[in-house]
Write a protein that holds these residues in place. Structure first.
Motif, PDB file in Angstrom:
ATOM      1  N   THR A  17     -19.902  -9.446   4.185  1.00 41.80           N
ATOM      2  CA  THR A  17     -19.094  -8.794   3.150  1.00 41.80           C
ATOM      3  C   THR A  17     -17.671  -8.623   3.642  1.00 41.80           C
ATOM      4  N   GLY A  18     -16.761  -8.383   2.708  1.00 42.71           N
ATOM      5  CA  GLY A  18     -15.362  -8.171   3.079  1.00 42.71           C
ATOM      6  C   GLY A  18     -15.222  -7.015   4.046  1.00 42.71           C
ATOM      7  N   VAL A  48     -13.642  -7.143   7.939  1.00 44.58           N
ATOM      8  CA  VAL A  48     -12.531  -6.330   8.427  1.00 44.58           C
ATOM      9  C   VAL A  48     -12.961  -5.542   9.665  1.00 44.58           C
ATOM     10  N   GLU A  49     -14.164  -4.951   9.624  1.00 51.68           N
ATOM     11  CA  GLU A  49     -14.624  -4.191  10.797  1.00 51.68           C
ATOM     12  C   GLU A  49     -14.765  -5.101  12.009  1.00 51.68           C
ATOM     13  N   GLU A  50     -15.271  -6.308  11.780  1.00 48.70           N
ATOM     14  CA  GLU A  50     -15.414  -7.243  12.897  1.00 48.70           C
ATOM     15  C   GLU A  50     -14.052  -7.579  13.496  1.00 48.70           C
ATOM     16  N   ARG A  73       1.635  -4.079  14.284  1.00 51.39           N
ATOM     17  CA  ARG A  73       1.159  -2.931  13.513  1.00 51.39           C
ATOM     18  C   ARG A  73      -0.131  -3.344  12.832  1.00 51.39           C
ATOM     19  N   VAL A  74      -1.159  -2.539  12.973  1.00 49.70           N
ATOM     20  CA  VAL A  74      -2.439  -2.809  12.327  1.00 49.70           C
ATOM     21  C   VAL A  74      -2.650  -1.758  11.249  1.00 49.70           C
ATOM     22  N   ASP A  75      -2.985  -2.221  10.070  1.00 48.60           N
ATOM     23  CA  ASP A  75      -3.169  -1.297   8.944  1.00 48.60           C
ATOM     24  C   ASP A  75      -4.667  -1.226   8.624  1.00 48.60           C
ATOM     25  N   ALA A  76      -5.415  -0.549   9.521  1.00 54.54           N
ATOM     26  CA  ALA A  76      -6.875  -0.526   9.375  1.00 54.54           C
ATOM     27  C   ALA A  76      -7.289   0.100   8.051  1.00 54.54           C
ATOM     28  N   VAL A  99      -7.357 -10.255   2.767  1.00 56.66           N
ATOM     29  CA  VAL A  99      -6.918  -8.881   3.009  1.00 56.66           C
ATOM     30  C   VAL A  99      -5.973  -8.852   4.214  1.00 56.66           C
ATOM     31  N   PRO A 100      -4.714  -8.404   4.028  1.00 55.14           N
ATOM     32  CA  PRO A 100      -3.817  -8.334   5.192  1.00 55.14           C
ATOM     33  C   PRO A 100      -4.273  -7.237   6.165  1.00 55.14           C
ATOM     34  N   LEU A 101      -4.466  -7.623   7.421  1.00 51.15           N
ATOM     35  CA  LEU A 101      -4.930  -6.663   8.433  1.00 51.15           C
ATOM     36  C   LEU A 101      -3.761  -5.974   9.114  1.00 51.15           C
ATOM     37  N   GLY A 102      -2.591  -6.621   9.102  1.00 51.01           N
ATOM     38  CA  GLY A 102      -1.428  -6.019   9.741  1.00 51.01           C
ATOM     39  C   GLY A 102      -0.391  -7.069  10.044  1.00 51.01           C
ATOM     40  N   LYS A 103       0.634  -6.647  10.795  1.00 55.78           N
ATOM     41  CA  LYS A 103       1.769  -7.504  11.086  1.00 55.78           C
ATOM     42  C   LYS A 103       1.684  -8.022  12.521  1.00 55.78           C
TER      43      LYS A 103
END
Lengths: 403, 403
Positions: free
Chosen positions: B2-3, B7-9, B26-29, B90-94
């Motif tokens: 799943t999405g 992301v968690e992985e 920068r991570v946007d969790a 899904v953007p995870l960050g920069k």
């Protein structure tokens, strides 16, 4: 004529015409005189030119027809201005643009009839050339901003292929669509200026092949314009050219719609800061930016895909054809100064990023100019200019009543 | 998967690798988790991706690796980010960029050997994919900013044709040269992402025709890299392809020089405001901007003419050839973190604005990755991706020792 006297002549002619035509935002008489004194030479030595007021000239403000940019002085010349300076030409001043090169008109009037629009957004540049003030002016096109005023004002226009001339120093609306260009009294003068900018030499192919395009079904094209197109086609055949029919199966209408999507989407992002101050924007521009913000990126991407697929097909067609010949605008300049006319006949070609030359010479029954446009292959601009020069000669013979 | 779990992985993997690799600014969790919950579906549903920090993600700062842009929050997504969101990703960050996507490195290290550069300027994006944190990341290329880090980090890279994907929302260096692109673990994943962005489907032609290019004479190409090229060429022939020789008669070296002129000239104008605050700029960037300011517009125009003439010739060549295959960089990632390596083998193709796919798989004797690049026709990206996918399969067989 020396450079200094060409500048004086332009200033004299400007003095005689400007009150009526209102083509100029700002004239830099002292700067032009000094530059004409200094200029070392070059193919355009001493030639004064007008600069649409979205294009930077070092030391002069670039105001974009908007209160939001009042007094913003440019630190450096735009690429195109610098190229023309390098060829010996001299910027005389800044010409009227519609607000941010979109639809809201400035004060400029059409030199052929001051109750008619000069077209937009390169209004002042087209009118200044048509009024005989300058033999060259700079414009730009995102939809029909150069081709249309050239047609309405009866001058020659050149829109460079998208990406061929850098937009450095030009306030743009849409990176995908914006292209700089030139306006001049006739195609021969236009071709000399293009050669001075990038070295392209006009060359007339030994056997000319042209496809006629009647315009998109989206608008009724004026009868006098269609006559001008047909007579020009016949003259080309009589002079030995092969003429085919591009027709319009709705394709260019679809391109025009895709163009409008790309333009609104990108303009809303290019002018996002300006959109925060809507009290300074005209209704048409506010409407464009609002519409653009509400276009989903997937719609924009779908429009780009239309462009991609059709461009590939059109480039193949233009490898075996010198140009598509069609009306440059739906008809002569409309009456009134509150709007600048319809760019719909330029939208398809600007979406495809192709070079365009506007050929002047035809007129309607009231003496108002009717321009034709020749659209070519981006890698064969020299040939496009050559065909346009040849076509212009034929138009001259038609309109002067020669056999 | 799943999405949410993807992301968690990614976040778990990031936690394990980031202290060593330093790929992320920068991570946007929270933002990524929320977006993964919200996402409606699409071909990339729930796939987390990294975004080079010159590319806008709404609500996150775009800092361009420079103190001059610290904390500048983007109001809207860049076009490319929005396209990927639309496909469910899904953007995870920069991710780390060199300063304004030029040469001054950020802190990122090469996952294959932390004493070696990951390449630049898309350093963090390439390293984040190579470290297995994200299966997709966004980069951009003006000289060799995507192809080179892809090669050094052993991942697949795609540089879109100049003008094909809008640069809306990307802080650029050069309108003539800038192109967005993607990084992914392999060409198959890359092709799926390209399809999600613009609908292009990879298609392998029934009969593949490729020209080998050994690299420009300007730099000595590493022996292991030339071996990789030759072995891949032989494998292509054994699989039925026709292989020719592009050679290098000095042409690509001339293109590389013209590229450097265009880049310096345009960067000096794009970063004119930043140049006013030199105390905030690195030495290499200051040097570039100073050099660029001193390039005359006529030199820039001469470089554009080189581009124009050679591009027309190359497009004709690429109509009868599927791709040019060459080394993606002069050799493996150089030792040290103070510089990001030499972009010279990308400069010719980026000047021409052609699409490029980097094919990973080869390694040198020390296990460091060696990428090959395939350069194609801008109107035939699907075919280029198909040939790259085929080539990647052959490289895999070579490197795994299969016959």
């Amino acid at each position: 004529m020396t450079g200094a006297s060409a500048v004086e002549e332009a200033l004299n002619r400007l003095e005689k015409t400007e009150e009526e035509i209102r083509a100029w935002v700002r004239v830099d008489a002292e700067g032009a005189r000094a530059a004409a004194e200094r200029t070392a030479g070059g193919p355009l030595k001493g030639m004064p030119f007008g600069v649409k007021d979205i294009i930077d000239v070092a030391g002069l403000p670039t105001e974009c027809g908007s209160a939001l940019r009042r007094g913003r002085v440019a630190a450096a010349d735009a690429w195109l201005v610098d190229r023309l300076r390098g060829a010996g030409a001299v910027p005389l001043g800044k010409t009227v643009t519609t607000e941010f090169a979109y639809f809201q008109p400035g004060p400029t009037r059409n030199p052929h009839n001051v109750h008619h629009t000069p077209g937009g957004s390169s209004s002042g540049s087209a009118a200044a050339v048509a009024a005989g003030v300058v033999p060259l002016a700079l414009g730009s096109q995102t939809a029909g901003s150069l081709t249309r005023p050239a047609s309405y004002c009866g001058v020659a226009g050149y829109v460079a292929p998208v990406g061929a001339w850098p937009t450095t120093g030009i306030t743009g609306l849409s990176p995908t669509l914006d292209a700089p260009g030139l306006l001049a009294p006739d195609v021969a003068a236009l071709a000399r200026a293009v050669a001075a900018v990038d070295g392209t030499e006009a060359e007339t192919p030994p056997f000319i092949r042209v496809l006629l395009w009647p315009g998109t079904g989206l608008v009724g094209t004026d009868r006098a314009m269609l006559d001008a197109l047909e007579r020009t086609g016949r003259a080309l055949v009589a002079a030995g050219a092969a003429i085919g029919d591009l027709g319009d199966s709705g394709l260019t209408g679809r391109l025009a719609q895709a163009h409008a999507t790309v333009m609104a989407y990108e303009a809303a992002r290019a002018l996002a800061d300006e959109a925060e101050r809507p009290e300074y924007l005209s209704d048409p521009l506010r409407e464009l930016l609002c519409r653009g913000r509400n276009i989903a990126t997937r719609e924009h991407a779908a429009a780009l895909e239309v462009r991609h697929v059709v461009r590939a097909r059109m480039l193949r067609l233009l490898e075996n054809t010198d140009a598509v010949l069609g009306p440059a605008a739906p008809g002569p300049a409309p009456h009134g100064l509150a709007a600048t006319g319809d760019p719909v006949l330029s939208r398809p070609w600007q979406l495809l990023g192709l070079p365009v030359v506007t050929v002047p010479g035809h007129r309607d029954a009231h003496g108002m100019p009717l321009g034709l446009q020749l659209v070519g292959h981006p890698d064969r601009v020299g040939r496009l200019l050559g065909v346009a020069r040849h076509t212009e000669g034929l138009v001259r013979r038609i309109t002067e009543g020669a056999p």
